[in-house]
Design a protein around this motif. Sequence first.
Motif, PDB file in Angstrom:
ATOM      1  N   HIS A 276     -10.671  52.670 -49.189  1.00 48.26           N
ATOM      2  CA  HIS A 276      -9.430  53.267 -48.691  1.00 48.26           C
ATOM      3  C   HIS A 276      -9.005  54.526 -49.446  1.00 48.26           C
ATOM      4  CE1 HIS A 276      -9.192  49.267 -46.885  1.00 48.26           C
ATOM      5  NE2 HIS A 276      -8.358  49.808 -46.014  1.00 48.26           N
ATOM      6  N   CYS A 277      -9.863  55.030 -50.329  1.00 48.56           N
ATOM      7  CA  CYS A 277      -9.493  56.226 -51.086  1.00 48.56           C
ATOM      8  C   CYS A 277     -10.744  56.987 -51.507  1.00 48.56           C
ATOM      9  CB  CYS A 277      -8.639  55.865 -52.307  1.00 48.56           C
ATOM     10  SG  CYS A 277      -9.480  54.858 -53.551  1.00 48.56           S
ATOM     11  N   ASP A 278     -10.524  58.211 -51.961  1.00 48.15           N
ATOM     12  CA  ASP A 278     -11.633  59.039 -52.424  1.00 48.15           C
ATOM     13  C   ASP A 278     -11.880  58.885 -53.923  1.00 48.15           C
ATOM     14  OD1 ASP A 278     -12.005  60.414 -49.857  1.00 48.15           O
ATOM     15  OD2 ASP A 278     -10.037  61.268 -50.295  1.00 48.15           O
ATOM     16  N   HIS A 279     -10.813  58.622 -54.654  1.00 47.96           N
ATOM     17  CA  HIS A 279     -10.881  58.496 -56.112  1.00 47.96           C
ATOM     18  C   HIS A 279     -10.103  57.236 -56.493  1.00 47.96           C
ATOM     19  CE1 HIS A 279     -11.283  60.051 -60.236  1.00 47.96           C
ATOM     20  NE2 HIS A 279     -10.071  59.560 -60.433  1.00 47.96           N
ATOM     21  N   LEU A 280     -10.788  56.262 -57.063  1.00 47.20           N
ATOM     22  CA  LEU A 280     -10.143  54.989 -57.411  1.00 47.20           C
ATOM     23  C   LEU A 280      -9.899  54.902 -58.905  1.00 47.20           C
ATOM     24  CD1 LEU A 280      -9.060  52.204 -56.654  1.00 47.20           C
ATOM     25  CD2 LEU A 280     -11.410  51.336 -56.900  1.00 47.20           C
ATOM     26  N   ILE A 281      -8.634  54.691 -59.253  1.00 47.78           N
ATOM     27  CA  ILE A 281      -8.232  54.459 -60.634  1.00 47.78           C
ATOM     28  C   ILE A 281      -7.898  52.974 -60.779  1.00 47.78           C
ATOM     29  CG2 ILE A 281      -6.574  55.011 -62.465  1.00 47.78           C
ATOM     30  CD1 ILE A 281      -6.012  57.654 -60.880  1.00 47.78           C
ATOM     31  N   ALA A 282      -8.535  52.317 -61.728  1.00 44.06           N
ATOM     32  CA  ALA A 282      -8.205  50.921 -62.045  1.00 44.06           C
ATOM     33  C   ALA A 282      -7.265  50.934 -63.241  1.00 44.06           C
ATOM     34  CB  ALA A 282      -9.461  50.131 -62.363  1.00 44.06           C
ATOM     35  N   GLY A 283      -6.092  50.359 -63.066  1.00 47.48           N
ATOM     36  CA  GLY A 283      -5.134  50.237 -64.155  1.00 47.48           C
ATOM     37  C   GLY A 283      -5.282  48.878 -64.798  1.00 47.48           C
ATOM     38  N   VAL A 284      -5.822  48.825 -65.992  1.00 44.85           N
ATOM     39  CA  VAL A 284      -6.039  47.561 -66.690  1.00 44.85           C
ATOM     40  C   VAL A 284      -4.798  47.264 -67.522  1.00 44.85           C
ATOM     41  CG1 VAL A 284      -7.525  46.267 -68.257  1.00 44.85           C
ATOM     42  CG2 VAL A 284      -8.527  47.970 -66.720  1.00 44.85           C
TER      43      VAL A 284
ATOM     44  N   ARG B  92     -11.927  44.609 -71.571  1.00 47.09           N
ATOM     45  CA  ARG B  92     -11.663  44.572 -70.131  1.00 47.09           C
ATOM     46  C   ARG B  92     -11.819  45.964 -69.531  1.00 47.09           C
ATOM     47  NH1 ARG B  92      -6.332  43.132 -69.345  1.00 47.09           N
ATOM     48  NH2 ARG B  92      -5.852  43.151 -71.570  1.00 47.09           N
ATOM     49  N   MET B  93     -11.339  46.989 -70.249  1.00 53.49           N
ATOM     50  CA  MET B  93     -11.485  48.364 -69.771  1.00 53.49           C
ATOM     51  C   MET B  93     -12.959  48.766 -69.715  1.00 53.49           C
ATOM     52  SD  MET B  93      -8.232  50.310 -71.482  1.00 53.49           S
ATOM     53  CE  MET B  93      -8.571  51.875 -70.671  1.00 53.49           C
ATOM     54  N   GLU B  94     -13.733  48.354 -70.688  1.00 48.17           N
ATOM     55  CA  GLU B  94     -15.168  48.666 -70.718  1.00 48.17           C
ATOM     56  C   GLU B  94     -15.875  48.012 -69.531  1.00 48.17           C
ATOM     57  OE1 GLU B  94     -18.790  50.249 -72.280  1.00 48.17           O
ATOM     58  OE2 GLU B  94     -16.701  50.726 -72.702  1.00 48.17           O
ATOM     59  N   ILE B  95     -15.559  46.772 -69.253  1.00 46.70           N
ATOM     60  CA  ILE B  95     -16.166  46.067 -68.123  1.00 46.70           C
ATOM     61  C   ILE B  95     -15.823  46.779 -66.811  1.00 46.70           C
ATOM     62  CG2 ILE B  95     -16.077  43.931 -66.744  1.00 46.70           C
ATOM     63  CD1 ILE B  95     -15.643  42.479 -69.542  1.00 46.70           C
ATOM     64  N   VAL B  96     -14.536  47.024 -66.585  1.00 45.03           N
ATOM     65  CA  VAL B  96     -14.089  47.636 -65.330  1.00 45.03           C
ATOM     66  C   VAL B  96     -14.652  49.049 -65.170  1.00 45.03           C
ATOM     67  CG1 VAL B  96     -12.050  48.392 -64.028  1.00 45.03           C
ATOM     68  CG2 VAL B  96     -12.048  46.168 -65.176  1.00 45.03           C
ATOM     69  N   SER B  97     -14.797  49.774 -66.267  1.00 42.28           N
ATOM     70  CA  SER B  97     -15.307  51.147 -66.177  1.00 42.28           C
ATOM     71  C   SER B  97     -16.749  51.203 -65.672  1.00 42.28           C
ATOM     72  CB  SER B  97     -15.205  51.854 -67.538  1.00 42.28           C
ATOM     73  OG  SER B  97     -16.197  51.389 -68.424  1.00 42.28           O
ATOM     74  N   HIS B  98     -17.465  50.095 -65.756  1.00 42.27           N
ATOM     75  CA  HIS B  98     -18.851  50.064 -65.317  1.00 42.27           C
ATOM     76  C   HIS B  98     -19.029  49.531 -63.895  1.00 42.27           C
ATOM     77  CE1 HIS B  98     -19.556  50.905 -69.529  1.00 42.27           C
ATOM     78  NE2 HIS B  98     -20.702  51.399 -69.116  1.00 42.27           N
ATOM     79  N   ILE B  99     -17.934  49.300 -63.211  1.00 43.11           N
ATOM     80  CA  ILE B  99     -18.001  48.903 -61.813  1.00 43.11           C
ATOM     81  C   ILE B  99     -18.199  50.176 -60.984  1.00 43.11           C
ATOM     82  CG2 ILE B  99     -16.767  47.788 -59.899  1.00 43.11           C
ATOM     83  CD1 ILE B  99     -17.545  45.906 -62.289  1.00 43.11           C
ATOM     84  N   SER B 100     -19.197  50.200 -60.149  1.00 48.72           N
ATOM     85  CA  SER B 100     -19.564  51.439 -59.443  1.00 48.72           C
ATOM     86  C   SER B 100     -18.471  51.973 -58.530  1.00 48.72           C
ATOM     87  CB  SER B 100     -20.852  51.222 -58.642  1.00 48.72           C
ATOM     88  OG  SER B 100     -20.665  50.239 -57.650  1.00 48.72           O
ATOM     89  N   PHE B 101     -17.561  51.130 -58.056  1.00 49.43           N
ATOM     90  CA  PHE B 101     -16.497  51.587 -57.155  1.00 49.43           C
ATOM     91  C   PHE B 101     -15.387  52.306 -57.909  1.00 49.43           C
ATOM     92  CE2 PHE B 101     -17.534  47.047 -56.043  1.00 49.43           C
ATOM     93  CZ  PHE B 101     -18.590  47.350 -55.201  1.00 49.43           C
TER      94      PHE B 101
END
Length: 148
Positions: A29-37, A58-67
């Motif tokens: 649903h977006c072009d650039h996805l920011i995950a707020g941990v 947790r930030m390290e794990i999420v940062s490696h998710i391809s989406f």
Amino acid sequence: MTKIVGYAPGAYDMFHVGHLNILRQAKQHCDHLIAGVVSDEMCLLTKGKSPVVPLAERMEIVSHISFVDEVVAEVVPDKVETWRSVRFDVLFKGDDWRGTPKGIKLERDFAELGVEIVYFPYTIHTSSTLLRRALDGMVAERADAARA
């Protein structure tokens, strides 16, 4: 063409398929996805318990998710305050927020800013709460076995 920035906040503690589903759907649903941990302190403040996995991990794990295109630490309880520093067009939440006082307030606050709230189905069969209960049960069983 305007790039749509999405924001998917979450504790992302004990990362599981429900987290993956939210991030995957959000990216569609977006072009650039920011995950707020959510920080350890904010988890304690808002949920009444600290996460099992520390913020940096947790930030390290999420940062490696391809989406996920970007990861930020969410360190304030007010999502509008987070928006002021991060700036996003769409905020993604699990549908367990829909129709709740917190969800209604979120919708009202962000409508004034032109930010859309998009809800995704909550993964009922898997959650960090269920994983925590299972771990607590395993620890209790081992303690009982050690005493026997």
